[in-house]
Design an enzyme around this catalytic site. Structure first.
Site, PDB file in Angstrom:
ATOM      1  N   TYR A   4      -5.180   0.391   5.297  1.00 21.66           N
ATOM      2  CA  TYR A   4      -4.532   1.604   4.938  1.00 21.66           C
ATOM      3  C   TYR A   4      -3.577   1.461   3.947  1.00 21.66           C
ATOM      4  O   TYR A   4      -2.991   0.462   3.626  1.00 21.66           O
ATOM      5  CB  TYR A   4      -3.866   2.390   6.177  1.00 21.66           C
ATOM      6  CG  TYR A   4      -2.521   1.873   6.763  1.00 21.66           C
ATOM      7  CD1 TYR A   4      -1.312   2.278   6.098  1.00 21.66           C
ATOM      8  CD2 TYR A   4      -2.590   0.823   7.564  1.00 21.66           C
ATOM      9  CE1 TYR A   4      -0.252   1.767   6.554  1.00 21.66           C
ATOM     10  CE2 TYR A   4      -1.165   0.350   7.911  1.00 21.66           C
ATOM     11  CZ  TYR A   4      -0.170   0.893   7.544  1.00 21.66           C
ATOM     12  OH  TYR A   4       1.107   0.391   7.906  1.00 21.66           O
ATOM     13  N   CYS A   5      -3.094   2.708   2.988  1.00 24.43           N
ATOM     14  CA  CYS A   5      -2.023   2.748   2.028  1.00 24.43           C
ATOM     15  C   CYS A   5      -1.620   4.106   1.988  1.00 24.43           C
ATOM     16  O   CYS A   5      -1.803   4.848   2.881  1.00 24.43           O
ATOM     17  CB  CYS A   5      -2.619   2.284   0.681  1.00 24.43           C
ATOM     18  SG  CYS A   5      -4.016   3.231   0.039  1.00 24.43           S
ATOM     19  N   THR A   6      -0.828   4.521   1.003  1.00 24.24           N
ATOM     20  CA  THR A   6      -0.333   5.854   1.030  1.00 24.24           C
ATOM     21  C   THR A   6      -1.356   7.062   1.141  1.00 24.24           C
ATOM     22  O   THR A   6      -1.343   7.926   1.752  1.00 24.24           O
ATOM     23  CB  THR A   6       0.736   5.942  -0.391  1.00 24.24           C
ATOM     24  OG1 THR A   6       1.731   4.698  -0.440  1.00 24.24           O
ATOM     25  CG2 THR A   6       1.508   7.389  -0.273  1.00 24.24           C
ATOM     26  N   ILE A  44      -2.195   7.500   4.416  1.00 20.83           N
ATOM     27  CA  ILE A  44      -1.111   8.204   5.513  1.00 20.83           C
ATOM     28  C   ILE A  44      -0.968   9.563   5.215  1.00 20.83           C
ATOM     29  O   ILE A  44      -0.780  10.207   6.188  1.00 20.83           O
ATOM     30  CB  ILE A  44       0.365   7.410   5.071  1.00 20.83           C
ATOM     31  CG1 ILE A  44       0.043   5.858   5.422  1.00 20.83           C
ATOM     32  CG2 ILE A  44       1.526   7.870   6.227  1.00 20.83           C
ATOM     33  CD1 ILE A  44       1.419   4.998   4.818  1.00 20.83           C
TER      34      ILE A  44
END
Length: 344
Positions: free
Chosen positions: A198-200, A227
């Site tokens: 996952y990332c932003t 996110i």
């Protein structure tokens, strides 16, 4: 002939936005698709986005587009219609900011890059079309209840520090290009486990999932929309939230509050804090976490040297700043200076 770049000082533009009461919405989006002539595409976007009142930071490359923007709320539907009229972008997910004050951007920058995410990958066999499986918030929560699932955070340390998912693994590197091989090496013994990246907003973890598959991993997933999309889905669907703290964002806000938990500390006094600031010394601008008490005591600076510097005559400051290249000056890139951040 249309003006295809900004001609007003950034200081003036920032002041205008701060005074402007027009409701604005912060949106991020990305897409990996083939752009034959990025420069031509860039100029058209600049002209059309300007007409819609778009501000923000957009990167284009032959591999696609990566955008973080702000737009007058009244124009969001028109913007979506415009974007969806571009065939590869039809139906593209638009991530709406979680915690938005409408002041995220004050200028429109559209730049052509070699890649929309610098990855260091030079293997001609690497193919973004072979990427991990998307998971939404509900699927993410279910998969992470499985002890054979590993959650990998593909963001930088300063992002991870203020907020992350439960039991997420941090890849201890300052750049995405370094994180990719490190993630593969760290997980080499667990190739049969479920791996969720996952990332932003999804752009880094999507490429990371393709890289892991390229390296022979089998059960690779990535969080759709990152996110930002996860938090919105959790709120809309009444799901349990597994993200704790603050989501760092790359605009004037420097963060979106997700939960009230403060999981990091002021880099100067060690008290709980998660507010990122840039040192007000124009020759420094170090990005670090500072609590309100230290902000007042240190006058918004990161060290005694910077505090002394801002009280020098302006002409002397300008002379001393001449020729300084601050680069990407963030606290984790200057670990040797952390001792200097401590207040007396």
């Amino acid at each position: 002939m249309a003006v295809l770049h900004n001609r007003i000082s950034r200081k003036e533009l920032k002041e205008r936005i701060l005074l402007d009461q027009t409701p604005r919405t912060t949106i991020s989006f990305y897409s990996y698709f083939k752009i034959e002539e990025p420069k031509v595409f860039r100029d058209k976007l600049y002209k059309d986005f300007t007409a819609l009142g778009v501000l923000g930071r957009i990167y284009l490359a032959q591999e696609g587009v990566n955008a973080q923007i702000s737009i007058p709320t009244a124009n969001v539907d028109a913007f979506r219609t415009y974007l969806y009229a571009i065939e590869p972008l039809n139906g593209l997910r638009l991530n709406i900011a979680v915690d938005d004050d409408g002041k995220s951007f004050y200028v429109l920058d559209i730049k052509v890059r070699n890649k929309i995410v610098a990855d260091g990958i030079d293997d001609p066999l690497f193919d973004m079309a072979n990427k991990g499986r998307y998971v939404n918030a509900e699927q993410f929560n279910a998969l992470t209840n499985d002890p054979d699932t590993v959650v990998i955070d593909m963001r930088n340390h300063y992002e991870f520090e203020v907020g992350h998912f439960e039991n997420a693994i941090e890849i201890p590197s300052d750049t995405f290009r370094e994180q990719l091989p490190m993630a593969a090496d760290m997980m080499d013994a667990d190739k049969n486990k479920n791996i969720i990246m996952y990332c932003t907003g999804g752009i880094r973890c999507e490429k990371a999932s393709a890289y892991m598959l390229h390296k022979g991993f089998k059960n690779v997933f990535h969080l759709e929309g990152g996110i930002i999309n996860y938090v919105n889905q959790v709120k809309e669907q009444g799901l349990g939230n597994k993200f704790h703290g603050k989501n760092f964002v790359f605009d004037q806000r420097l963060g979106e509050r997700v939960t009230e938990e403060i999981i990091s500390c002021c880099h100067q006094c060690g008290k709980p804090a998660d507010t990122h600031v840039n040192c007000v010394n124009d020759s420094c601008h170090l990005l670090f976490i500072q609590c309100d008490e230290c902000k007042e005591k240190m006058e918004g600076t990161c060290s005694k040297e910077c505090k002394d510097f801002i009280h020098l005559p302006e002409e002397e400051q300008k002379a001393l700043r001449s020729g300084i290249d601050k680069g990407r000056n963030v606290f984790n890139k200057a670990k040797s200076r952390l001792k200097d951040l401590k207040t007396d």
